[in-house]
Scaffold this motif. Structure first.
Motif, mmCIF file in Angstrom:
data_model
loop_
_atom_site.group_PDB
_atom_site.id
_atom_site.type_symbol
_atom_site.label_atom_id
_atom_site.label_comp_id
_atom_site.label_asym_id
_atom_site.label_seq_id
_atom_site.Cartn_x
_atom_site.Cartn_y
_atom_site.Cartn_z
ATOM 1 N N MET A 24 40.290 56.728 33.232
ATOM 2 C CA MET A 24 41.026 56.356 32.025
ATOM 3 C C MET A 24 41.560 57.616 31.342
ATOM 4 S SD MET A 24 39.889 54.036 28.755
ATOM 5 C CE MET A 24 39.323 55.185 27.532
ATOM 6 N N ASN A 25 42.775 57.548 30.881
ATOM 7 C CA ASN A 25 43.398 58.640 30.146
ATOM 8 C C ASN A 25 42.618 58.870 28.845
ATOM 9 O OD1 ASN A 25 45.128 60.166 28.442
ATOM 10 N ND2 ASN A 25 46.894 59.492 29.639
ATOM 11 N N PRO A 26 42.197 60.117 28.557
ATOM 12 C CA PRO A 26 41.378 60.368 27.360
ATOM 13 C C PRO A 26 42.065 60.006 26.043
ATOM 14 C CG PRO A 26 41.734 62.404 28.621
ATOM 15 C CD PRO A 26 42.406 61.298 29.357
ATOM 16 N N VAL A 27 43.396 60.072 25.959
ATOM 17 C CA VAL A 27 44.045 59.722 24.692
ATOM 18 C C VAL A 27 43.902 58.240 24.375
ATOM 19 C CG1 VAL A 27 45.712 61.622 24.745
ATOM 20 C CG2 VAL A 27 46.384 59.389 25.597
ATOM 21 N N LEU A 28 43.599 57.424 25.362
ATOM 22 C CA LEU A 28 43.451 55.985 25.140
ATOM 23 C C LEU A 28 42.177 55.647 24.365
ATOM 24 C CD1 LEU A 28 44.749 54.592 28.551
ATOM 25 C CD2 LEU A 28 45.963 54.658 26.363
ATOM 26 N N ARG A 29 41.296 56.631 24.172
ATOM 27 C CA ARG A 29 40.062 56.368 23.428
ATOM 28 C C ARG A 29 40.356 55.925 21.989
ATOM 29 N NH1 ARG A 29 40.665 61.795 23.387
ATOM 30 N NH2 ARG A 29 40.318 62.947 21.469
ATOM 31 N N TYR A 30 41.506 56.311 21.464
ATOM 32 C CA TYR A 30 41.858 55.947 20.087
ATOM 33 C C TYR A 30 42.093 54.445 19.919
ATOM 34 C CZ TYR A 30 42.408 60.927 19.205
ATOM 35 O OH TYR A 30 42.180 62.279 19.075
ATOM 36 N N ILE A 31 42.400 53.753 20.999
ATOM 37 C CA ILE A 31 42.643 52.306 20.895
ATOM 38 C C ILE A 31 41.560 51.502 21.600
ATOM 39 C CG2 ILE A 31 45.124 52.470 20.478
ATOM 40 C CD1 ILE A 31 45.501 51.811 23.504
ATOM 41 N N GLN A 32 40.470 52.168 21.933
ATOM 42 C CA GLN A 32 39.335 51.498 22.547
ATOM 43 C C GLN A 32 38.854 50.397 21.601
ATOM 44 O OE1 GLN A 32 36.529 54.415 23.813
ATOM 45 N NE2 GLN A 32 35.023 52.909 24.412
ATOM 46 N N GLY A 33 38.601 49.229 22.130
ATOM 47 C CA GLY A 33 38.144 48.117 21.300
ATOM 48 C C GLY A 33 39.253 47.175 20.876
ATOM 49 N N TYR A 34 40.505 47.607 21.029
ATOM 50 C CA TYR A 34 41.625 46.708 20.738
ATOM 51 C C TYR A 34 41.779 45.727 21.894
ATOM 52 C CZ TYR A 34 43.451 48.987 16.543
ATOM 53 O OH TYR A 34 43.613 49.467 15.270
ATOM 54 N N PRO A 35 42.345 44.552 21.631
ATOM 55 C CA PRO A 35 42.527 43.568 22.712
ATOM 56 C C PRO A 35 43.528 44.040 23.764
ATOM 57 C CG PRO A 35 43.383 42.713 20.616
ATOM 58 C CD PRO A 35 42.761 44.047 20.332
ATOM 59 N N GLU A 36 43.413 43.459 24.940
ATOM 60 C CA GLU A 36 44.230 43.858 26.082
ATOM 61 C C GLU A 36 45.731 43.707 25.825
ATOM 62 O OE1 GLU A 36 44.629 42.526 30.692
ATOM 63 O OE2 GLU A 36 42.601 42.607 29.851
ATOM 64 N N HIS A 37 46.134 42.709 25.061
ATOM 65 C CA HIS A 37 47.572 42.523 24.810
ATOM 66 C C HIS A 37 48.161 43.669 23.973
ATOM 67 C CE1 HIS A 37 46.124 40.676 21.017
ATOM 68 N NE2 HIS A 37 47.324 40.978 20.544
ATOM 69 N N ILE A 38 47.300 44.479 23.371
ATOM 70 C CA ILE A 38 47.752 45.675 22.650
ATOM 71 C C ILE A 38 47.581 46.909 23.525
ATOM 72 C CG2 ILE A 38 47.240 47.200 20.688
ATOM 73 C CD1 ILE A 38 46.629 44.652 19.074
ATOM 74 N N THR A 39 46.435 47.026 24.182
ATOM 75 C CA THR A 39 46.165 48.249 24.950
ATOM 76 C C THR A 39 47.033 48.379 26.197
ATOM 77 O OG1 THR A 39 44.325 47.194 26.133
ATOM 78 C CG2 THR A 39 43.778 48.435 24.137
ATOM 79 N N THR A 40 47.365 47.269 26.839
ATOM 80 C CA THR A 40 48.156 47.348 28.080
ATOM 81 C C THR A 40 49.534 47.965 27.838
ATOM 82 O OG1 THR A 40 46.935 45.558 29.107
ATOM 83 C CG2 THR A 40 49.121 46.017 29.998
ATOM 84 N N PRO A 41 50.326 47.468 26.871
ATOM 85 C CA PRO A 41 51.631 48.115 26.654
ATOM 86 C C PRO A 41 51.517 49.574 26.211
ATOM 87 C CG PRO A 41 51.464 46.072 25.366
ATOM 88 C CD PRO A 41 50.159 46.279 26.045
ATOM 89 N N VAL A 42 50.488 49.885 25.423
ATOM 90 C CA VAL A 42 50.301 51.279 24.991
ATOM 91 C C VAL A 42 49.967 52.146 26.189
ATOM 92 C CG1 VAL A 42 48.889 52.853 23.602
ATOM 93 C CG2 VAL A 42 49.670 50.689 22.627
ATOM 94 N N ARG A 43 49.049 51.677 27.032
ATOM 95 C CA ARG A 43 48.687 52.435 28.239
ATOM 96 C C ARG A 43 49.927 52.665 29.108
ATOM 97 N NH1 ARG A 43 47.845 50.391 32.795
ATOM 98 N NH2 ARG A 43 47.123 48.370 32.060
ATOM 99 N N GLN A 44 50.747 51.636 29.284
ATOM 100 C CA GLN A 44 51.966 51.769 30.085
ATOM 101 C C GLN A 44 52.925 52.784 29.473
ATOM 102 O OE1 GLN A 44 53.147 47.636 30.171
ATOM 103 N NE2 GLN A 44 51.895 47.194 31.995
ATOM 104 N N MET A 45 53.030 52.785 28.139
ATOM 105 C CA MET A 45 53.892 53.743 27.455
ATOM 106 C C MET A 45 53.390 55.169 27.675
ATOM 107 S SD MET A 45 55.366 53.296 23.552
ATOM 108 C CE MET A 45 53.830 52.682 22.979
ATOM 109 N N VAL A 46 52.066 55.361 27.593
ATOM 110 C CA VAL A 46 51.477 56.690 27.805
ATOM 111 C C VAL A 46 51.711 57.146 29.237
ATOM 112 C CG1 VAL A 46 49.280 57.951 27.922
ATOM 113 C CG2 VAL A 46 49.773 56.490 25.953
#
Length: 169
Positions: free
Chosen positions: A1-23
């Motif tokens: 997992m990309n370490p910057v994604l730790r800031y959105i850990q705990g958010y639902p998948e419908h939020i984290t997936t587009p953010v992860r794709q953007m990163v």
């Protein structure tokens, strides 16, 4: 997992997936700068205090007074937080003097104004509600109707900063 994604850990998948794709597509910087093209101009601690008192006087007149509102460069590193509300009680001559202080992570000295506003609202809400409970978030939303989106965007701002710091090295 990309370490910057730790800031959105705990958010639902419908939020984290587009953010992860953007990163992963290196589009976070472009997206963030388009969404927030300007930073606020509240640089001094006096200006930050006045800004915070404006919100306190508008929404929370009857709460305890604030003695200090400052930018703090130690918050993010030590507490893994973006802001802190502290309640200090001191005994002075047999009397107890109390002070409420708000500290905002210094990285928000160069942030978009809506994100600073969200942090100020969050810390002011702690004057009335100590815990992050339903009443706390209702108060935050009363002072800032877009509170939840801005809280997510503040996390994206931290990701934006980290991503850009890596790009500069």
């Amino acid at each position: 997992m990309n370490p910057v994604l730790r800031y959105i850990q705990g958010y639902p998948e419908h939020i984290t997936t587009p953010v992860r794709q953007m990163v992963e597509a290196n589009r976070l910087t472009q997206w963030f700068e388009k969404r927030y093209p300007e930073n606020h101009t509240i640089k001094s601690e006096k200006a930050l205090f006045d800004y915070t008192m404006g919100y306190k006087n508008r929404y929370m007149k009857k709460t305890s007074p604030l003695s200090k509102v400052v930018y703090d460069n130690k918050i993010h590193l030590i507490n893994n937080a973006l802001g802190l509300h502290t309640y200090v009680a001191k005994v002075h001559g047999g009397k107890i003097k109390t002070k409420n202080e708000i500290r905002i992570a210094s990285v928000f000295k160069n942030a978009p104004e809506p994100l600073l506003r969200m942090l100020v609202v969050h810390e002011l809400a702690h004057l009335k509600e100590k815990d992050h409970n339903k009443a706390f978030y209702q108060l935050c939303c009363h002072m800032e109707p877009d509170y939840h989106q801005l809280e997510l965007d503040a996390r994206l701002f931290m990701m934006y900063l980290e991503t850009n710091n890596k790009n500069k090295q």
